[in-house]
Design an enzyme around this catalytic site. Sequence first.
Site, PDB file in Angstrom:
ATOM      1  N   GLY A  44       0.839  -1.184   0.000  1.00 30.85           N
ATOM      2  CA  GLY A  44       0.000   0.000   0.000  1.00 30.85           C
ATOM      3  C   GLY A  44       0.872   1.231   0.000  1.00 30.85           C
ATOM      4  N   CYS A  45       0.499   2.247   0.745  1.00 33.17           N
ATOM      5  CA  CYS A  45       1.263   3.495   0.791  1.00 33.17           C
ATOM      6  C   CYS A  45       2.687   3.237   1.265  1.00 33.17           C
ATOM      7  CB  CYS A  45       0.580   4.483   1.726  1.00 33.17           C
ATOM      8  SG  CYS A  45       1.502   6.015   1.946  1.00 33.17           S
ATOM      9  N   PHE A  46       3.668   3.678   0.464  1.00 30.54           N
ATOM     10  CA  PHE A  46       5.058   3.387   0.841  1.00 30.54           C
ATOM     11  C   PHE A  46       5.553   4.236   2.002  1.00 30.54           C
ATOM     12  CE2 PHE A  46       6.293   5.762  -3.365  1.00 30.54           C
ATOM     13  CZ  PHE A  46       5.850   6.978  -2.854  1.00 30.54           C
TER      14      PHE A  46
END
Length: 213
Positions: A44-46
């Site tokens: 998902g969001c890094f």
Amino acid sequence: MKKIIFYILFFIASAGAAFASPVMKNNTTKLNKARLDTATFATGCFWCAEAKFKQLRGVVSVSSGFSGGHTVNPTYEEVCTGTTGHAESVNILFDPKQITFDELVEVFFTDHDPTQLNRQGNDVGTQYRSAIFYHNAAQKQKAEYYIKKVNDSHAYPKPVVTQVVPFKVFYKAEGYHQNYFSRNGSAPYCKYVIQPELEKFRKVFANKLKNNK
């Protein structure tokens, strides 16, 4: 959530002995030169993934970027359109003498919900898919093995949809994405999304943190 974490930690820990040495054996020449190995994950969001993995003892560096797509040198804006094929990813350089790939996979499966297809929470799109980009046959074998164990344990109500695909290239994201949480801790997303996740992460993996030697 506690039940899910318990099952995942139990199966990863109990199965780890079966894969005690393949990564070292399959990369003898490479690791003898650098004494380090690489893991590449998409959760998902890094920003959130980077903040968590960099806490672990044995992790040398974590870079935020893009992997798994067809666009060369993509920008963040291009990846956000969902047309590049890339997923937001983290490239992890680690010392296998201090932390194993098995342990990183353990973190991977408790770091996000691997049963959500092309999304994590409010982040929706193929760029937020769950993926393990394996660097060698041993990493592939381990990833597939642990996915089966997690599914067989019914730790989640739905099956794992994590992709297990060969690593091809990792494009490092723009500079302002690197160490994002460390540099923007007071930003709303960091304060209300990343910070609570990081606090839970630190409790679950307290014995693996750099500041808990």
